[in-house]
Design a protein around this motif. Structure first.
Motif: not given
Lengths: 728, 153
Positions: A62-66, A206-209, A362-364, A390-397
């Protein structure tokens, strides 16, 4: 700490929705039988769990992966209580929907907030599967057990896949009736589980924003004033538009405050390279009338000069500090300072949006998808039901993506151009347009008695904010129970706040990332001045077992604190004899509900080159969810802490950030990486998060080790300012 | 004038701007997004690819410079459906945190092992010094390279 739990209503809503969604054949007789409807491949038992007729299980993250590991660790919690083996589980990033509560990644809160609700989500699904089997066998549900995806009663066994259709029709059990597993029966939790996206990561999928691509997608850049608050007077838009691959260029006015859309110039084109090239040719005449004019070096010098004077606001005043200082045998006074920091996640900010009429998709790569949706509704006037994110994987947060300014840019550009558009920041865009960890200065004074006991503690804290009153968004605000409050009878904190317009925000382990350096260093200085062993002094300060009060969720259990201090001293062989120039430094800090002790062993050469040989980490964050992820977070926090304290800062001159890329912001590299040993005290407390708390103790541990090795005390970060560097 | 080069063994012809960095040609034109953009100035290594077997930065290698050469990317590292030993080691050691830098890390490591199958610790550090990991996964990268090289880890 906010406590958001998935309530029963959310479950009912979710399971109700599924009944409609999967179109269960209405004429089917009740009870279990072979599943004849070939259209039914899987069913959703609640918002988190879907079981397929072949027994495979899909669990929502449920939560973003950063990079903090929650896309793996949160589904592990569900799978444990559902009682399926991990190899049957597929993890999917969930949609952004209120049935999952407020979806975000911050404050090391995912595990503590979701531990109980996710256990219940797994147990709820399991109970429904058990009920279905019990009904089929005409036995009592309480006499059935589960194992690895099967319900068992005597010699009877039924796989979850065979039960799922009937299970979906079972009443959702009352929360009170759920029987959660005894931790000694855990099969998944506490194990080492490799990240669910690792195969895709190592094969370049493809995984990230930044990896998102939609039909007819255009690319955009957005240039903002180098000094925050500046607006566009004019720009060479026609020249830019005539460049190859450029389809449009236009000026956008600000929307909302500086955390929504800043004014700037958008360039839209057919490739990233085309718009980057055009951005280089862009010439903007900025109106600087309302732009920031802050100078960091002025603030730093003023702060250091006045740091021991009384601040303009007294935040805490326990006992009588003046009397304590009047009666002191000795006083120790020191000043510490630390710089502004950008977050610098490795994936530059980006976002893809497509506005079509009154709808937007939105893809973010965001840390606050719920916040992003709310922003688009509030500031851009879309109806909530017309916003799909649409939640994407984050390349660091690291806290940077708690702000959704890049989402605002993508929405505004797509709205204006009418095109599906990905806005792509360059590295300098990101370095200079951040919500920075503000720098600060602390003047610390301690009143000591004959035995070196701390009888009085006084701090004057010079900080910054956007309104000149409160440290904005509390990135550097006192919580109220910072060590050693409630352990020292006479305790006072005064604050002086300087107004400036540079945006500030939460940076990994906010507040603690700076305060730990100050207090961990100052206490060590006191120990040295009074000839006390640092470990014994810390243990003495904590004294008897007690709970130190604080805001909800930040109460400190001194027994856990002392346990961590003792364990890290023991594991590091604290006090062992080392050759000249080589020494240990220890620090302990509590933050984000985690108790962390660290011992650094390092060597300093005559020309101030530092080689960190070893870092021992001991953490008490309760039971560990994913041992592999937990160790990785601790090691990563140590490396982030070391990297940051050695070389990193941004200077601000006349409102402008002076560092633009990694050549001027030299993150630590592999050859400087020490050996890191991580050990967990798995106390029987509720588990808490690990994305942040292992970072704060690193800086004071290093400074204390440098002092032990050289006799030189560093009171200002980064270390490079005092001439230190990593050994080659 | 079309430029021709080989990408992961396949010949590719393109009419794109000859000054386009391979990074953007791969990502935007071919949809091969494993090669990542991090800094644009060859500081971070997230865009590491192999040109004629040499690890280079995709953000600094222009299309015109790669004419007729063999380019290999992270997407081409697994062969015949079998992961490269480095890719397997990365999964076994659960190396990634955010994962953004890891394709570049693996490509640098692959070039190292191709030339030096049994590197020393120092040689690993030296070969990997051009790749930044903001999350700090360096200890596991070291361990994974050693495993792939059959040096324990």
């Amino acid at each position: 700490m906010t406590n958001i739990s998935l309530n029963r209503r959310a479950f009912l809503g979710a399971s109700g929705a599924l009944v409609i969604a999967v179109s269960i054949p209405g004429c089917k007789p009740k009870g279990i039988g072979p599943i004849t409807d070939k259209d039914i491949k899987s069913m959703t038992l609640n918002a988190h769990v879907e079981v397929a007729t072949d027994g495979s299980v899909t669990i929502m993250a449920p939560h973003p992966e950063i990079g903090q590991g929650v896309k793996t660790s949160l589904p592990m919690i569900v799978a444990e209580e559902l009682d399926v083996s991990w190899d049957k589980v597929t993890v999917k990033q969930s949609v952004i929907d209120e049935k999952y509560g407020y979806q975000f990644a911050g404050g090391s809160l995912s595990v503590p907030m979701l531990w109980q609700p996710l256990r219940e989500a797994g147990a709820t699904a399991r109970a429904m599967l058990v009920s279905a089997a019990a009904a089929h066998w005409a036995v009592e549900a309480k006499d059935c057990s589960t194992e690895d995806g099967y319900v068992i009663h005597g010699d009877n066994r039924l796989g979850y896949g065979d039960l799922v259709e009937a299970a979906a029709k079972q009443a959702v059990p009352e929360k009170d009736s759920l029987k959660l597993k005894d931790p000694k029966d855990f099969n998944i939790l506490g194990r080492r589980i490799t990240g669910v996206d690792n195969l895709a990561i190592v094969t370049g999928q493809p995984l990230f924003g930044i990896d998102q691509k939609i039909e007819n997608m255009h690319y955009a850049t957005y240039s903002k004033c180098p000094a925050v608050g500046g607006t566009v007077k004019s720009a060479n838009l026609d020249a830019v538009k005539s460049m190859p691959g450029i389809s449009d260029a236009f000026v956008l006015e600000a929307v909302g405050k500086e955390d929504v859309l800043k004014p700037g110039v958008a360039i839209v084109g057919t490739s990233t390279f085309a718009v980057f090239k055009a951005k280089e040719a862009l010439e903007v005449d900025w109106d600087l009338t309302s732009a920031a004019s802050f100078n960091w070096s002025e603030f730093l010098e003023q702060g250091k000069a006045g740091a021991l004077l009384k601040g303009n606001t007294t935040l805490f005043d326990d006992g009588n500090v003046d009397t304590a200082f009047g009666q002191a045998k000795t006083t120790v006074e020191r000043v510490y300072a630390y710089p502004f920091l950008p977050h610098a996640p490795l994936e530059p900010q980006n976002c893809t949006a497509y506005v079509q009429g009154d709808k937007v998709e939105i893809w973010a790569p965001t840390q606050t998808p719920t916040g992003a949706v709310q922003m688009v509704v509030k500031d851009f006037g879309f109806a909530a039901e017309n916003v799909t994110l649409n939640q994407t994987r984050c390349g660091g947060g690291f806290g940077r993506r708690l702000f959704n300014d890049f989402v605002a840019e993508a929405v505004a550009i797509s709205k204006k151009s009418g095109l599906p558009t990905k806005v792509q920041w360059t590295r300098p865009d990101g370095m200079t347009n951040d919500y920075f960890r503000p720098g600060g200065v602390h003047g610390c004074a301690a009143a000591l008695d004959e035995e070196g006991k701390i009888k009085g503690w006084k701090v004057n804290f010079h900080t910054l904010s956007n309104d000149g009153k409160t440290p904005g968004r509390s990135p550097n605000a006192y919580m109220g129970n910072e060590f050693p409050r409630h352990l020292v009878e006479n305790y006072q904190v005064n604050e002086t706040v300087t107004k400036m317009a540079i945006p500030t925000g939460w940076w990994r382990a906010p507040i603690s990332n700076a305060f730990a350096f100050v207090y961990g260093s100052f206490l060590h200085e006191i120990a040295h001045e009074t000839n006390q062993d640092y470990v014994q002094m810390l243990l003495g300060l904590y004294g008897d077992d007690q709970i130190i009060p604080g805001p909800q969720g930040t109460e400190i259990d001194t027994n856990r604190a002392k346990g961590v201090i003792r364990a890290v001293a023991e594991r590091s062989n604290w006090g062992k004899s080392l050759p000249k120039g080589r020494a240990q430094g220890l620090s302990y800090y509590y933050s984000h509900s985690g108790y962390i002790g660290e011992v650094v062993e390092l060597e300093v050469s005559a020309d101030k080159r530092i080689k960190v040989h070893k870092v021992d980490v001991v953490a008490d964050v309760g039971p560990i969810v994913n041992m592999s992820g937990a160790e990785n977070q601790c090691a990563g926090s140590v490396i982030d802490g070391l990297s940051t304290m050695m070389n990193l800062r941004v200077d601000i001159q006349n409102g402008r950030i002076m560092q633009g890329n990694f050549d001027e912001y030299p993150l630590m590299r592999m050859p400087n990486t020490p050996d890191i040993d991580v050990h967990f005290i798995q106390s029987a407390n509720p588990p808490t998060g690990l994305g942040e708390p292992a970072l704060p103790p690193l800086a004071p541990a290093v400074c204390n080790a440098i002092f032990a090795a050289t006799g030189e005390r560093v009171r200002e970060l980064p270390l490079s300012k005092s001439g230190y560097s990593f050994s080659a | 004038m079309a430029i021709s080069l080989k990408i992961n063994g396949k010949t590719v012809k393109t009419n794109s701007d000859p000054e386009t960095p391979l990074l953007w040609m791969l990502r935007d034109e071919l949809g091969m997004v494993g090669t990542k953009f991090g800094c644009g100035i060859a500081q971070c290594g997230a865009c590491t690819i192999h040109v004629d077997g040499i690890p280079v930065r995709g953000c600094q290698t222009l299309l015109e410079d790669a004419e007729g050469l063999e380019v290999n990317t992270i997407e081409g590292l697994a062969k015949d459906g079998k992961l490269h030993p480095l890719q397997q080691a990365w999964i076994d050691h659960d190396v990634p945190q955010c994962g953004y830098c890891q394709a570049g890390q693996i490509m640098s490591a692959a070039a190292l092992l191709a030339e030096n199958p049994k590197p020393t610790d120092q040689e690993i550090d030296d070969a990997m010094a051009g790749n930044l990991c903001r999350c700090g996964t360096y200890p596991r990268i070291r361990a994974a390279i050693k495993q792939a090289a059959g040096l324990g880890g």
